[in-house]
Design a protein around this motif. Structure first.
Motif, mmCIF file in Angstrom:
data_model
loop_
_atom_site.group_PDB
_atom_site.id
_atom_site.type_symbol
_atom_site.label_atom_id
_atom_site.label_comp_id
_atom_site.label_asym_id
_atom_site.label_seq_id
_atom_site.Cartn_x
_atom_site.Cartn_y
_atom_site.Cartn_z
ATOM 1 N N THR A 1 19.056 20.179 -1.218
ATOM 2 C CA THR A 1 19.832 18.946 -1.384
ATOM 3 C C THR A 1 19.304 17.864 -0.452
ATOM 4 O OG1 THR A 1 21.403 19.714 0.256
ATOM 5 C CG2 THR A 1 21.983 20.114 -2.050
ATOM 6 N N MET A 2 19.716 16.634 -0.723
ATOM 7 C CA MET A 2 19.329 15.507 0.119
ATOM 8 C C MET A 2 19.988 15.624 1.487
ATOM 9 S SD MET A 2 17.277 13.800 -1.636
ATOM 10 C CE MET A 2 17.087 12.296 -0.690
ATOM 11 N N GLN A 3 19.305 15.062 2.491
ATOM 12 C CA GLN A 3 19.859 15.031 3.838
ATOM 13 C C GLN A 3 20.450 13.644 4.139
ATOM 14 O OE1 GLN A 3 16.951 17.576 4.283
ATOM 15 N NE2 GLN A 3 18.885 18.649 4.041
ATOM 16 N N VAL A 4 20.696 12.893 3.101
ATOM 17 C CA VAL A 4 21.230 11.549 3.297
ATOM 18 C C VAL A 4 22.176 11.270 2.129
ATOM 19 C CG1 VAL A 4 19.381 10.344 2.029
ATOM 20 C CG2 VAL A 4 20.494 9.181 3.911
ATOM 21 N N SER A 5 23.203 10.489 2.413
ATOM 22 C CA SER A 5 24.177 10.161 1.375
ATOM 23 C C SER A 5 23.500 9.426 0.217
ATOM 24 C CB SER A 5 25.260 9.270 1.979
ATOM 25 O OG SER A 5 25.923 8.547 0.976
ATOM 26 N N GLY B 1 5.875 20.549 10.451
ATOM 27 C CA GLY B 1 6.232 19.139 10.460
ATOM 28 C C GLY B 1 5.198 18.201 9.879
ATOM 29 N N TYR B 2 5.470 16.926 10.121
ATOM 30 C CA TYR B 2 4.663 15.846 9.553
ATOM 31 C C TYR B 2 4.378 14.830 10.650
ATOM 32 C CZ TYR B 2 6.351 17.621 5.055
ATOM 33 O OH TYR B 2 6.638 18.422 3.972
ATOM 34 N N ARG B 3 3.329 14.070 10.473
ATOM 35 C CA ARG B 3 3.094 12.938 11.368
ATOM 36 C C ARG B 3 2.970 11.690 10.506
ATOM 37 N NH1 ARG B 3 -2.110 11.724 10.544
ATOM 38 N NH2 ARG B 3 -3.331 13.391 9.627
ATOM 39 N N SER C 1 11.048 6.536 9.502
ATOM 40 C CA SER C 1 10.396 7.269 8.411
ATOM 41 C C SER C 1 11.415 7.852 7.440
ATOM 42 C CB SER C 1 9.540 8.398 8.993
ATOM 43 O OG SER C 1 10.396 9.313 9.634
ATOM 44 N N LEU C 2 12.671 7.436 7.553
ATOM 45 C CA LEU C 2 13.721 8.041 6.723
ATOM 46 C C LEU C 2 14.177 7.081 5.631
ATOM 47 C CD1 LEU C 2 15.791 9.688 9.586
ATOM 48 C CD2 LEU C 2 14.053 10.726 8.122
ATOM 49 N N LEU C 3 15.052 7.590 4.764
ATOM 50 C CA LEU C 3 15.545 6.754 3.669
ATOM 51 C C LEU C 3 16.741 5.900 4.091
ATOM 52 C CD1 LEU C 3 15.480 9.536 0.926
ATOM 53 C CD2 LEU C 3 13.865 7.651 1.175
ATOM 54 N N SER C 4 17.431 6.309 5.162
ATOM 55 C CA SER C 4 18.743 5.724 5.508
ATOM 56 C C SER C 4 18.762 4.201 5.478
ATOM 57 C CB SER C 4 19.169 6.152 6.907
ATOM 58 O OG SER C 4 18.644 7.375 7.251
ATOM 59 N N ASN C 5 17.696 3.595 5.962
ATOM 60 C CA ASN C 5 17.729 2.155 6.173
ATOM 61 C C ASN C 5 16.765 1.412 5.243
ATOM 62 O OD1 ASN C 5 19.052 0.254 7.792
ATOM 63 N ND2 ASN C 5 17.163 -0.085 8.920
ATOM 64 N N ILE D 1 0.877 -1.187 0.000
ATOM 65 C CA ILE D 1 0.000 0.000 0.000
ATOM 66 C C ILE D 1 0.904 1.223 0.000
ATOM 67 C CG2 ILE D 1 -1.912 1.184 1.129
ATOM 68 C CD1 ILE D 1 -2.657 -1.395 2.511
ATOM 69 N N GLY D 2 0.785 2.021 -1.052
ATOM 70 C CA GLY D 2 1.668 3.168 -1.238
ATOM 71 C C GLY D 2 2.854 2.745 -2.092
ATOM 72 N N PHE D 3 3.303 3.676 -2.944
ATOM 73 C CA PHE D 3 4.467 3.383 -3.788
ATOM 74 C C PHE D 3 5.412 4.579 -3.746
ATOM 75 C CE2 PHE D 3 6.332 1.745 -7.948
ATOM 76 C CZ PHE D 3 6.703 0.517 -7.431
ATOM 77 N N ILE E 1 2.730 -2.094 4.376
ATOM 78 C CA ILE E 1 2.114 -0.763 4.435
ATOM 79 C C ILE E 1 3.225 0.301 4.427
ATOM 80 C CG2 ILE E 1 0.586 0.760 5.754
ATOM 81 C CD1 ILE E 1 -0.704 -1.740 6.970
ATOM 82 N N GLY E 2 3.242 1.097 3.366
ATOM 83 C CA GLY E 2 4.253 2.166 3.251
ATOM 84 C C GLY E 2 3.554 3.440 2.849
ATOM 85 N N THR E 3 2.697 3.932 3.745
ATOM 86 C CA THR E 3 1.836 5.063 3.379
ATOM 87 C C THR E 3 2.408 6.422 3.796
ATOM 88 O OG1 THR E 3 0.534 4.469 5.324
ATOM 89 C CG2 THR E 3 -0.350 3.819 3.205
ATOM 90 N N GLY E 4 3.608 6.427 4.394
ATOM 91 C CA GLY E 4 4.353 7.669 4.569
ATOM 92 C C GLY E 4 3.832 8.634 5.609
ATOM 93 N N SER F 1 9.844 3.721 -0.081
ATOM 94 C CA SER F 1 9.916 2.476 0.699
ATOM 95 C C SER F 1 9.394 1.299 -0.109
ATOM 96 C CB SER F 1 9.083 2.587 1.985
ATOM 97 O OG SER F 1 9.592 3.588 2.809
ATOM 98 N N ASN F 2 8.229 1.454 -0.711
ATOM 99 C CA ASN F 2 7.676 0.315 -1.448
ATOM 100 C C ASN F 2 8.267 0.173 -2.851
ATOM 101 O OD1 ASN F 2 6.277 -1.238 0.352
ATOM 102 N ND2 ASN F 2 4.326 -0.150 0.085
ATOM 103 N N VAL F 3 8.818 1.246 -3.409
ATOM 104 C CA VAL F 3 9.579 1.073 -4.655
ATOM 105 C C VAL F 3 10.790 0.179 -4.346
ATOM 106 C CG1 VAL F 3 10.965 2.205 -6.438
ATOM 107 C CG2 VAL F 3 8.834 3.273 -5.666
ATOM 108 N N GLY G 1 5.569 10.199 -7.276
ATOM 109 C CA GLY G 1 5.888 11.545 -6.798
ATOM 110 C C GLY G 1 6.384 11.485 -5.365
ATOM 111 N N TRP G 2 7.522 12.136 -5.111
ATOM 112 C CA TRP G 2 8.098 12.142 -3.758
ATOM 113 C C TRP G 2 8.173 13.602 -3.280
ATOM 114 C CZ3 TRP G 2 13.399 13.632 -2.301
ATOM 115 C CH2 TRP G 2 13.698 13.318 -0.972
ATOM 116 N N HIS G 3 7.275 13.971 -2.392
ATOM 117 C CA HIS G 3 7.257 15.323 -1.819
ATOM 118 C C HIS G 3 7.451 16.399 -2.902
ATOM 119 C CE1 HIS G 3 7.248 13.231 1.912
ATOM 120 N NE2 HIS G 3 8.454 12.743 1.753
ATOM 121 N N ARG G 4 6.604 16.301 -3.934
ATOM 122 C CA ARG G 4 6.757 17.206 -5.078
ATOM 123 C C ARG G 4 6.675 18.686 -4.687
ATOM 124 N NH1 ARG G 4 6.588 15.323 -10.311
ATOM 125 N NH2 ARG G 4 6.226 13.088 -10.472
#
Ligand SMILES: Cc1cc2nc3c(=O)[nH]c(=O)nc-3n(C[C@H](O)[C@H](O)[C@H](O)COP(=O)(O)OP(=O)(O)OC[C@H]3O[C@@H](n4cnc5c(N)ncnc54)[C@H](O)[C@@H]3O)c2cc1C
Length: 450
Positions: free
Chosen positions: A67-71, A353-355, A411-415, A18-20, A170-173, A23-25, A56-59
């Motif tokens: 810039t990205m906050q992750v390597s 912020g976000y929840r 909720s981050l990309l790092s892992n 659920i969600g693309f 479930i990857g609904t962000g 995370s789910n990509v 779409g990612w935070h368009r």
């Protein structure tokens, strides 16, 4: 011989996502790589539903210089499979920019560039996704008193489709967080829609923006609006004394390591709380030091030139907001003196912020099989599988909403790359369990061959 499924039987998958988002990509890529490598009986069938009409990612926050906050090495695959051809480096090669990127000597690509990378990767697995499909319901399929499958209903316009699965991922962000009782309007925005809202202004020439918040998004909004509207005053309102820098030093950065997830998961509750406290400043309410320096230099330059239009109302809060047909009347209260300042703005931006989306909210009847801890939080195993009662035999996996169990990378990309590998391994392990094989053989006449 297996019996043919009835014509109206829903398609059955090992996994429905659920969600693309990223995370789910990443999940789709991990299982595609697995299927290509192993195949046969080990093939994992899957389908994903995404409510946006295309990837779409935070368009709304694709600010051209952000810039990205992750390597870039923490892309969708590299930390799991450095040889993957879905990596950011392979994307760069495909765009003819590999050499030029390397010469730039940065680990942190532009956000727009990473978005393009995500789109490129998502397009390579788009046979697995239905875009424009919002998942609106999940129902248990009960057989002999146990739930072996769930039916997932997705809506696309006036149509609905139902697919059946043994596992849900479930990857609904995240969802934008507005202050209690405040609604978004044409003049009151959340930063997540920044670029869309600015576009909608057309030729209007706003004279003042008020931006509330002191995190990365707030600072980016202040900087962008100041640059984009050279005639406008931009007022930043926040309760801190000044913006605080994000700690991205090497030792602190280890809190994002795959091993840190295991440590956090194992640690007692008190240690978990302390770790989030100590290292919250790697991610929450903090700003990239380069952006802080830019804003300060800009502000000082204006002071020298006598052209001040960047204002910082620190140690302050919004005491009142009244929207009129052509303005937003804000009252800013100093938390030092209590003094109140009236600021009429064309637009008020909440960068508050976000929840996490309510991860179990979609589950309906299935939710009652999911266990919760004493604080009412969902119980999640190390492999991101929700702890359920024995009647629920399908897997519910969470990508996001696991900060209380798995720590700050939730909720981050790092892992992400490592997490999806762990989820896939868990799905395969559960499938190989002898008693689950037995259950499947007796209760599933219509499943796809494994
Ligand atoms: C502006 C911004 C910048 C960021 N930058 C970074 C960064 O540099 N580094 C980092 O580590 N993290 C960053 N983050 C954190 C962010 O959470 C992750 O980058 C990432 O978005 C997590 O991916 P996801 O797939 O879990 O969630 P999301 O990207 O939010 O994707 C979830 C998807 O699910 C879809 N969806 C939701 N509900 C349904 C439904 N019912 N049916 C169908 N589809 C649904 C949504 O449309 C969305 O596409 C940033 C966040 C923001 C807001």
């Amino acid at each position: 011989m297996s019996q043919a499924p009835p014509a109206d039987a829903p398609p059955i998958h090992d996994l429905i996502g659920i969600g693309f988002g990223p995370s789910n990509v990443a999940m789709a890529i991990a299982l595609s790589e697995h299927n290509a490598r192993v195949g046969g009986r080990e093939t994992v069938t899957a389908h994903f539903f995404e409510r946006q009409p295309r990837f779409g990612w935070h368009r709304g926050m694709l600010i051209d210089d952000a810039t990205m906050q992750v390597s870039f090495l923490k892309d969708l695959v590299t930390m799991r499979n450095p040889a993957s051809d879905y990596s950011f480096l392979c994307y760069l090669q495909s765009q003819g920019r590999l050499v030029d990127f390397v010469n730039g000597k940065s680990l942190f690509p532009l956000r727009v560039e990473f978005h393009d990378y995500f789109e490129w990767a998502a397009a390579r697995v788009d046979d697995l996704v239905s875009y424009g499909h919002e998942v609106v319901a999940v129902r248990p399929v009960v057989h002999d008193g146990v739930v072996e499958y769930v039916d997932v209903t997705a809506r696309s316009g006036s149509e609905t489709v139902v697919h059946r699965a043994r596992n849900l991922v479930i990857g609904t962000g995240l969802r934008p967080r507005m202050p209690e009782g405040v609604q978004q309007t044409d003049r009151i925005w959340h930063n997540s829609d920044l670029l869309t809202r600015v576009d909608a202004l057309g030729d209007a020439q706003p004279s003042r923006f008020v931006v509330v918040g002191a995190g990365q998004s707030a600072a980016e909004n202040v900087s962008y609006l100041h640059r984009r509207f050279p005639e406008a005053e931009v007022c930043a309102v926040f309760s801190r004394y000044g913006y605080s820098p994000a700690d991205d030093s090497s030792f602190a950065n280890r809190i994002f390591d795959p091993d840190a997830v295991g440590d956090y998961f194992t640690a007692p509750e008190e240690t978990k709380r302390k770790l989030l406290d100590y290292h919250g400043n790697t991610n929450y309410s903090v700003v990239d030091i380069d952006l802080i320096d830019d804003l300060y230099r800009q502000s000082y330059r204006e002071q020298v030139l006598g052209t001040r239009r960047l204002r910082f109302l620190n140690v302050s809060r919004l005491a009142e907001v009244v929207e009129t047909p052509d303005k937003v009347r804000t009252t800013v209260e100093s938390l030092v003196t209590g003094e109140k300042t009236a600021l009429d703005a064309d637009v008020l931006v909440y960068a508050t912020g976000y929840r996490t989306a309510d991860t179990l909210g979609l589950l309906g009847e299935v939710e009652k099989h999911c266990r919760r801890d004493d604080a009412g939080r969902v119980r999640v195993e190390r492999d991101y599988r929700v702890t359920t009662d024995p009647e629920l035999r399908c897997g519910i996996y969470l990508q996001g909403g696991t900060e209380h169990t798995h720590g700050i990378t939730s909720s981050l990309l790092s892992n992400t790359a490592v997490r999806v590998g762990e989820i896939l391994t868990s799905i395969l392990d559960h499938r190989r369990e002898p008693d689950s094989d037995r259950r499947r053989n007796t209760s599933d006449e219509f499943s796809t061959p494994l």
